[in-house]
Scaffold this motif. Structure first.
Motif, PDB file in Angstrom:
ATOM      1  N   SER A   2     -18.245   5.292  -3.139  1.00 41.05           N
ATOM      2  CA  SER A   2     -17.676   3.951  -3.124  1.00 41.05           C
ATOM      3  C   SER A   2     -18.654   2.937  -3.708  1.00 41.05           C
ATOM      4  O   SER A   2     -19.853   3.183  -3.785  1.00 41.05           O
ATOM      5  CB  SER A   2     -17.300   3.546  -1.698  1.00 41.05           C
ATOM      6  N   GLU A   3     -18.109   1.790  -4.104  1.00 42.67           N
ATOM      7  CA  GLU A   3     -18.912   0.729  -4.697  1.00 42.67           C
ATOM      8  C   GLU A   3     -18.505  -0.600  -4.087  1.00 42.67           C
ATOM      9  O   GLU A   3     -17.309  -0.866  -3.877  1.00 42.67           O
ATOM     10  CB  GLU A   3     -18.686   0.709  -6.206  1.00 42.67           C
ATOM     11  N   SER A   4     -19.477  -1.458  -3.792  1.00 42.01           N
ATOM     12  CA  SER A   4     -19.195  -2.761  -3.208  1.00 42.01           C
ATOM     13  C   SER A   4     -18.914  -3.775  -4.313  1.00 42.01           C
ATOM     14  O   SER A   4     -19.554  -3.768  -5.358  1.00 42.01           O
ATOM     15  CB  SER A   4     -20.374  -3.254  -2.359  1.00 42.01           C
ATOM     16  N   ARG A  29      -4.454   0.997  -4.305  1.00 41.23           N
ATOM     17  CA  ARG A  29      -5.246   1.222  -5.510  1.00 41.23           C
ATOM     18  C   ARG A  29      -5.323  -0.069  -6.316  1.00 41.23           C
ATOM     19  O   ARG A  29      -4.382  -0.856  -6.366  1.00 41.23           O
ATOM     20  CB  ARG A  29      -4.635   2.328  -6.374  1.00 41.23           C
ATOM     21  N   GLY A  54     -10.113   1.919  -8.495  1.00 43.89           N
ATOM     22  CA  GLY A  54     -10.236   2.838  -7.376  1.00 43.89           C
ATOM     23  C   GLY A  54      -9.351   2.416  -6.225  1.00 43.89           C
ATOM     24  O   GLY A  54      -8.427   1.608  -6.380  1.00 43.89           O
ATOM     25  N   GLU A  57     -11.322   0.901   0.206  1.00 43.90           N
ATOM     26  CA  GLU A  57     -11.694   1.664   1.400  1.00 43.90           C
ATOM     27  C   GLU A  57     -11.990   0.769   2.598  1.00 43.90           C
ATOM     28  O   GLU A  57     -11.741   1.146   3.737  1.00 43.90           O
ATOM     29  CB  GLU A  57     -12.917   2.534   1.088  1.00 43.90           C
ATOM     30  N   GLU A  58     -12.529  -0.425   2.338  1.00 47.96           N
ATOM     31  CA  GLU A  58     -12.834  -1.314   3.463  1.00 47.96           C
ATOM     32  C   GLU A  58     -12.931  -2.755   2.978  1.00 47.96           C
ATOM     33  O   GLU A  58     -13.561  -3.046   1.964  1.00 47.96           O
ATOM     34  CB  GLU A  58     -14.157  -0.906   4.128  1.00 47.96           C
ATOM     35  N   ARG A  75     -15.225  -2.705  -0.291  1.00 49.95           N
ATOM     36  CA  ARG A  75     -15.702  -1.427  -0.836  1.00 49.95           C
ATOM     37  C   ARG A  75     -14.548  -0.716  -1.516  1.00 49.95           C
ATOM     38  O   ARG A  75     -13.469  -0.571  -0.937  1.00 49.95           O
ATOM     39  CB  ARG A  75     -16.274  -0.548   0.273  1.00 49.95           C
ATOM     40  N   ILE A  76     -14.801  -0.290  -2.750  1.00 50.96           N
ATOM     41  CA  ILE A  76     -13.791   0.416  -3.526  1.00 50.96           C
ATOM     42  C   ILE A  76     -14.354   1.776  -3.919  1.00 50.96           C
ATOM     43  O   ILE A  76     -15.484   1.872  -4.398  1.00 50.96           O
ATOM     44  CB  ILE A  76     -13.404  -0.374  -4.786  1.00 50.96           C
ATOM     45  N   GLY A  77     -13.579   2.813  -3.683  1.00 53.41           N
ATOM     46  CA  GLY A  77     -14.025   4.162  -4.022  1.00 53.41           C
ATOM     47  C   GLY A  77     -12.886   5.010  -4.534  1.00 53.41           C
ATOM     48  O   GLY A  77     -11.862   4.503  -4.997  1.00 53.41           O
ATOM     49  N   ASP A  78     -13.070   6.333  -4.391  1.00 53.01           N
ATOM     50  CA  ASP A  78     -12.024   7.246  -4.866  1.00 53.01           C
ATOM     51  C   ASP A  78     -10.982   7.524  -3.802  1.00 53.01           C
ATOM     52  O   ASP A  78     -10.092   8.331  -3.982  1.00 53.01           O
ATOM     53  CB  ASP A  78     -12.645   8.558  -5.342  1.00 53.01           C
ATOM     54  N   GLY A  82     -11.380   5.800   2.585  1.00 51.29           N
ATOM     55  CA  GLY A  82     -10.723   4.545   2.841  1.00 51.29           C
ATOM     56  C   GLY A  82      -9.399   4.601   3.535  1.00 51.29           C
ATOM     57  O   GLY A  82      -8.808   3.591   3.829  1.00 51.29           O
TER      58      GLY A  82
END
Length: 536
Positions: A2-4, A29, A54, A57-58, A75-78, A82
């Motif tokens: 994930s990435e902030s 998404r 992505g 997730e949070e 936070r965005i991820g795959d 999340g």
């Protein structure tokens, strides 16, 4: 992984922002540059786009929470961490198919991909994201890409698909209510505001040439449309401005049949007008009405709505400016008949060449910019005990939006001709109403121009907003009989007249300074010699 996503820089001197609305929710998404949330600052309300693609997730900052620039917002991820639905989907296949545990354990991310991958045979499996109340219909959850399971894992995938399908009824419950999502609101453009979209073409002026006096500073029937008597604050579908409802009622337009073109699919005033025009064009014209329609009562009558954050900021700045400076206003009356004649002779060619209508406002802006170069005290600011004279004339243009008064800036206005000024005024005003300005475009002004005559006012006494020292209000251009003095003596003629009202900070600007500035503008406009400044 994930990435902030952090709160980005929002313009000069802006250090913090308030999250006013999340446009995406956990589990949904988001694509690159797709709006994530709305943020309000003391200068502008704006949308923050996603720098990455992505699954959310949070969400780290709640609505109405104020944070500093650089603070992590989401936070965005795959999607591996999340969604709560994913663990549930994993547990059931594991319980019902113990022999599949070992192959699945080797790739812990696969169970999450499996339900999404089964979206074709089992459409309900893609529903968890659709259950969020704020989801926009233009980004259905089924668009989320999902990796197809390997051939050898097909039996396990089939087992996994059956479990999410069983869970679907609970997550899908809100789905039938999502149809009204097309019934969105908020008309960010000129049309949405109380200032009608037709205002720039027919601003209710009394002179023959007044149809073009459509300054982007329009008086609003409703200053604040951020709040409404909607049942749901979480659903954009339930949020319609009183003006949109009123117009739809007047025009007999069913809002449920309209797909909004505003931010997030909101229904704008222009959408209602277009729907009304389409309906009337397909009907046989009836006889002219025998009596005028009854006056419409505003839906705001008898209600109480909270002030928007922007309205609060404007109120605070107005009070601070009035308490911190010594303000007064000087007024002159100007004969703009020569300008009107010149404008009428070139307006068709101007529109053909530039694609922009030639109103009176570019003439006023040009005359003001030139007068500022000769009277720099009107363009100056106070810093501590010093007077600062800027090397440029950055003119703020007051634009009335449904969110409140905003002032985008035309930079180096004295270096522009009429075509350049007209293009920038039209572009800035439209993007202001559409909420598409950057914060920097709303800062750096050294002088303000506001057209108080766009709704028929002769003149007013506008408030100077610090740190500027002056603001010019232009009244309605109207024809009336006046005394004309020439070599043959005095006579009475019909002339196009306008009032110019300059409010200024008397701490550094004296009445004589204000008069010199206004008289410079008066001479420039009454001379009417703008052929070399047309720019086409």
């Amino acid at each position: 992984m994930s990435e902030s996503v952090n709160l980005p820089a929002l313009g000069e001197s802006v250090t913090e922002g308030t999250v006013t609305r999340w446009l995406k929710q956990v589990g949904e998404r988001v694509e690159v540059d797709e709006p994530l949330l709305e943020v309000s600052t003391d200068k502008v309300d704006t949308e923050i786009p996603s720098p990455v693609a992505g699954v959310i997730e949070e969400i780290l900052v709640a609505e109405d929470e104020t944070v500093e620039v650089g603070t992590a917002l989401v936070r965005i991820g795959d999607g591996s961490g999340g969604s709560d639905a994913a663990p549930a989907a994993e547990s059931e296949p594991a319980a019902s198919e113990p022999e599949a545990v070992e192959p699945e354990a080797a790739a812990p991310a696969e169970p999450e991909a499996a339900p999404a991958a089964e979206a074709e045979p089992t459409p309900e499996a893609s529903a968890p994201a659709a259950s969020t109340p704020v989801e926009e219909s233009s980004t259905p959850a089924t668009e989320e890409p999902a990796a197809a399971p390997a051939e050898e894992d097909a039996p396990a995938s089939a087992e996994a698909a059956s479990a999410p399908a069983a869970e679907t009824p609970s997550t899908e419950a809100p789905a039938p209510e999502e149809a009204p999502a097309a019934e969105t609101e908020n008309a960010p453009a000129e049309a949405t505001e109380p200032a009608a979209p037709a205002a720039e073409e027919a601003p209710s002026e009394t002179s023959a040439e007044s149809d073009a006096h459509d300054s982007e500073s329009e008086d609003s029937e409703s200053d604040d449309s951020d709040s409404d008597d909607s049942d749901s604050d979480d659903s954009q579908a339930a949020y319609l401005t009183p003006l949109v409802r009123k117009l739809a009622n007047e025009r007999g337009v069913d809002l449920s049949t309209i797909t909004g073109t505003g931010v997030g699919g909101r229904i704008r005033k222009q959408d209602v007008l277009e729907a009304s025009e389409k309906a009337s064009s397909t009907e046989t014209p009836d006889a002219a009405p025998t009596a005028p329609a009854a006056r419409e009562v505003s839906p705001l009558r008898g209600t109480t709505v909270p002030m928007s954050r922007l309205r609060k900021v404007i109120a605070e700045r107005a009070v601070i400016s009035m308490q911190s400076s010594a303000q007064l206003t000087s007024v002159v009356e100007v004969d703009v008949t020569a300008v009107a004649n010149f404008r009428n002779s070139v307006k068709d060619k101007f529109l053909e060449k530039t694609g922009t209508k030639l109103s009176f406002l570019p003439f006023f802006a040009l005359a003001a910019a030139e007068a500022l170069t000769s009277n720099p005290i009107i363009n100056a600011t106070i810093e501590d005990n010093s007077i600062v004279y800027p090397p440029h004339e950055n003119i703020s243009i007051a634009v009335d939006t449904e969110r409140g008064l905003l002032t985008p800036v035309i930079r180096d206005a004295a270096a522009l001709d009429l075509a350049g000024l007209a293009a920038q005024i039209a572009d800035l005003a439209q993007r202001t109403r559409d909420n598409k300005l950057t914060p920097d475009e709303l800062s750096g002004g050294t002088f303000t121009l506001t057209n108080t005559g766009s709704r028929g006012a002769l003149f007013d006494t506008p408030i100077v907003f610090l740190p500027q020292s002056a603001i010019l209000g232009t009244g309605i251009v109207t024809k009336k009989p006046v005394v004309i003095s020439d070599a043959n003596g005095d006579s009475i003629g019909i002339r196009s007249m306008v009032y110019l009202a300059l409010s200024y900070d008397h701490r550094i600007v004296d009445g004589a300074d204000a008069a010199r500035f206004l008289v410079d503008m008066k001479k420039r406009l009454e001379g009417g010699d703008f052929a070399d400044k047309l720019g086409i």
